[in-house]
Design an enzyme around this catalytic site. Structure first.
Site, PDB file in Angstrom:
ATOM      1  N   SER A   1      30.362   2.755   0.422  1.00  0.00           N
ATOM      2  CA  SER A   1      30.720   1.562   1.186  1.00  0.00           C
ATOM      3  C   SER A   1      31.897   0.870   0.506  1.00  0.00           C
ATOM      4  CB  SER A   1      29.537   0.594   1.247  1.00  0.00           C
ATOM      5  OG  SER A   1      29.995  -0.659   1.716  1.00  0.00           O
TER       6      SER A   1
ATOM      7  N   LYS B   1      26.263  10.197   0.368  1.00  0.00           N
ATOM      8  CA  LYS B   1      27.212   9.789   1.430  1.00  0.00           C
ATOM      9  C   LYS B   1      28.556   9.420   0.800  1.00  0.00           C
ATOM     10  CE  LYS B   1      27.634   6.963   5.567  1.00  0.00           C
ATOM     11  NZ  LYS B   1      26.940   6.121   6.521  1.00  0.00           N
TER      12      LYS B   1
ATOM     13  N   PHE C   1      26.304  -4.954   2.570  1.00  0.00           N
ATOM     14  CA  PHE C   1      24.868  -4.677   2.354  1.00  0.00           C
ATOM     15  C   PHE C   1      23.992  -5.908   2.584  1.00  0.00           C
ATOM     16  CE2 PHE C   1      25.764  -1.029  -0.922  1.00  0.00           C
ATOM     17  CZ  PHE C   1      26.189  -0.224   0.112  1.00  0.00           C
TER      18      PHE C   1
ATOM     19  N   ASN D   1      32.609  -2.213   0.836  1.00  0.00           N
ATOM     20  CA  ASN D   1      32.419  -3.667   0.903  1.00  0.00           C
ATOM     21  C   ASN D   1      31.585  -4.273  -0.226  1.00  0.00           C
ATOM     22  OD1 ASN D   1      33.887  -3.736   3.353  1.00  0.00           O
ATOM     23  ND2 ASN D   1      32.076  -2.928   4.392  1.00  0.00           N
ATOM     24  N   THR D   2      31.203  -3.442  -1.184  1.00  0.00           N
ATOM     25  CA  THR D   2      30.569  -3.950  -2.402  1.00  0.00           C
ATOM     26  C   THR D   2      31.536  -3.620  -3.522  1.00  0.00           C
ATOM     27  OG1 THR D   2      28.318  -3.644  -1.579  1.00  0.00           O
ATOM     28  CG2 THR D   2      28.581  -3.701  -3.973  1.00  0.00           C
TER      29      THR D   2
ATOM     30  N   ASN E   1      34.236  -3.532   9.540  1.00  0.00           N
ATOM     31  CA  ASN E   1      33.184  -4.402   9.010  1.00  0.00           C
ATOM     32  C   ASN E   1      33.321  -4.561   7.513  1.00  0.00           C
ATOM     33  OD1 ASN E   1      30.621  -3.452   7.349  1.00  0.00           O
ATOM     34  ND2 ASN E   1      31.339  -1.667   8.524  1.00  0.00           N
ATOM     35  N   ARG E   2      32.931  -5.758   7.060  1.00  0.00           N
ATOM     36  CA  ARG E   2      32.823  -5.990   5.619  1.00  0.00           C
ATOM     37  C   ARG E   2      31.513  -6.742   5.352  1.00  0.00           C
ATOM     38  NH1 ARG E   2      37.761  -9.275   6.671  1.00  0.00           N
ATOM     39  NH2 ARG E   2      37.149 -11.461   6.929  1.00  0.00           N
TER      40      ARG E   2
ATOM     41  N   ASN F   1      31.539   7.905   5.336  1.00  0.00           N
ATOM     42  CA  ASN F   1      31.403   6.467   5.547  1.00  0.00           C
ATOM     43  C   ASN F   1      32.672   5.940   6.236  1.00  0.00           C
ATOM     44  OD1 ASN F   1      30.456   3.742   5.225  1.00  0.00           O
ATOM     45  ND2 ASN F   1      29.317   4.423   3.429  1.00  0.00           N
TER      46      ASN F   1
ATOM     47  N   THR G   1      29.524   3.475  15.865  1.00  0.00           N
ATOM     48  CA  THR G   1      30.446   2.576  16.562  1.00  0.00           C
ATOM     49  C   THR G   1      30.480   2.789  18.083  1.00  0.00           C
ATOM     50  OG1 THR G   1      31.785   2.356  14.590  1.00  0.00           O
ATOM     51  CG2 THR G   1      32.863   1.819  16.664  1.00  0.00           C
TER      52      THR G   1
END
Ligand SMILES: Cc1cc2nc3c(=O)[nH]c(=O)nc-3n(C[C@H](O)[C@H](O)[C@H](O)COP(=O)(O)O)c2cc1C
Length: 346
Positions: A168, A206, A110, A170-171, A106-107, A235, A308
């Site tokens: 994360s 995390k 947030f 993805n940020t 996933n990307r 993560n 998942t």
């Protein structure tokens, strides 16, 4: 896998998730109640967990499913990641199934409805169980640290613990916050706010599974220095293990599910060996069965989370894991799950 879970697999993953949110919200009475057994009960920092299995952050980003998720069997729910302002996240498509590998990439970035809605939902939930809030900064924020502090102040009073998410992928630049110079500022400032509170809530950090032991040692030093209560390991991963078979392995984003189990377990094992065992460790990454949960507990996790595998196995997986976990504990001659924490990692 149930018929319904099979049907959901036919939808694009993000649509399936949105349908699941609605089904969980309005249809939890059809799913039934969670399994309970005294041997799974655990008390950590004064918080009572009916069992050690929680839903990991990212499933209930807006804190709208707290009560149904607790009802169907989870011992705790971690909501978020929530950011101060609502944000859309990255462009779609941004969630990819790797069916052959029991994995997801996933990307999302947030995507969430922001702190105001999150707090409203937290306040209106009955919360018959433990609820954590996972917090992060807005993508276009001028100062990431200020975002964490802002949101921590607003949220901590309404939940049982707060997770600082610096992991994360993805940020853009978020993982940079795990560097000593930034992490020190963040942990110092957030712990100062916590120390001024009357009703202090545990703070968890995390972390990602893609770093070296030296790096994790540095994190542990800071965590001890600022009395952070625990670490969530881990993560999603930016690595792509060779075992991946699905063509979606080429997608950009964070990998989760079975292929990251060993990576996450390695981090967990190291953290437990290095800590004074006062630190709470939550193991997450690749859990799909009671044995996976039990292995993480034996490596030193007091609590375990899942995401998942649930999307592939459906909600019935929760009770199945809990029932099987009781058997595993009893087979080993333990009266309670807490007796198994770290036994394979002394
Ligand atoms: C679709 C998706 C969205 C996620 N969103 C978040 C998030 O917002 N915040 C966070 O801390 N972790 C997030 N995660 C990571 C999970 O909480 C968990 O750490 C990771 O998926 C490993 O567990 P698993 O292998 O059981 O999925 C997300 C994972 C997935 C698959």
């Amino acid at each position: 896998m149930s018929f319904l879970t099979g049907l959901l697999q036919l939808l694009p993953p993000e649509t399936a998730h949105n349908v699941t949110i609605q089904l969980t919200k309005y249809g939890s009475s059809f799913i039934g109640s969670g399994f309970h057994d005294q041997s799974l009960y655990t008390n950590i920092k004064g918080l009572s967990f009916s069992n050690p299995l929680g839903i990991a952050a990212g499933f209930d980003k807006n804190a709208e499913l707290i009560d149904p998720l607790l009802k169907i069997g989870f011992g705790f729910v971690e909501c978020g990641t929530v950011t101060p302002m609502p944000q859309f996240g990255n462009t779609k498509p941004r969630v990819f199934r790797l069916k052959k590998d029991n994995a997801i990439i996933n990307r999302l970035g947030f995507n969430n409805k922001g702190e105001k809605r999150f707090v409203k939902n937290l306040m209106s939930a009955k919360k018959k169980g433990i609820v954590g809030s996972n917090i992060g900064p807005n993508k276009d924020s001028k100062n990431f640290v200020d975002d964490y502090l802002k949101i921590y102040r607003k949220i901590s009073v309404y939940c049982d613990y707060v997770t600082i998410n610096v992991s994360s992928p993805n940020t853009e630049a978020l993982r940079e916050l795990q560097r000593k110079e930034y992490l020190e500022v963040l942990l110092r400032e957030i712990s100062q706010i916590r120390d001024e509170e009357k009703n202090k809530k545990p703070i968890m950090l995390k972390i990602d599974p893609d770093n070296t032991n030296d790096h994790y040692s540095m994190i542990l030093n800071l965590v001890n220095k600022y009395n952070i209560d625990g670490i969530i390991a881990t993560n999603t991963s930016v690595s792509r293990p060779e075992i991946l078979r699905d063509l979606n392995k080429k997608r950009k984003g964070g990998l989760s599910g079975t292929p990251i189990k060993d990576l996450s377990d390695k981090v967990l094992k190291f953290l437990y060996q290095e800590t004074n065992q006062e630190l709470i460790l939550i193991g997450v990454g690749g859990v799909g069965s009671a044995l996976d949960v039990y292995n993480k507990i034996k490596l030193g996790a007091s609590l375990v989370q899942i995401y998942t595998s649930l999307t592939y196995g459906g909600p019935h997986l929760i009770n199945q894991i809990l029932i099987d976990l009781v058997k595993l504990i009893k087979d080993d001659g333990f009266a309670n799950i807490t007796e198994a924490v770290g036994v394979n990692n002394k």
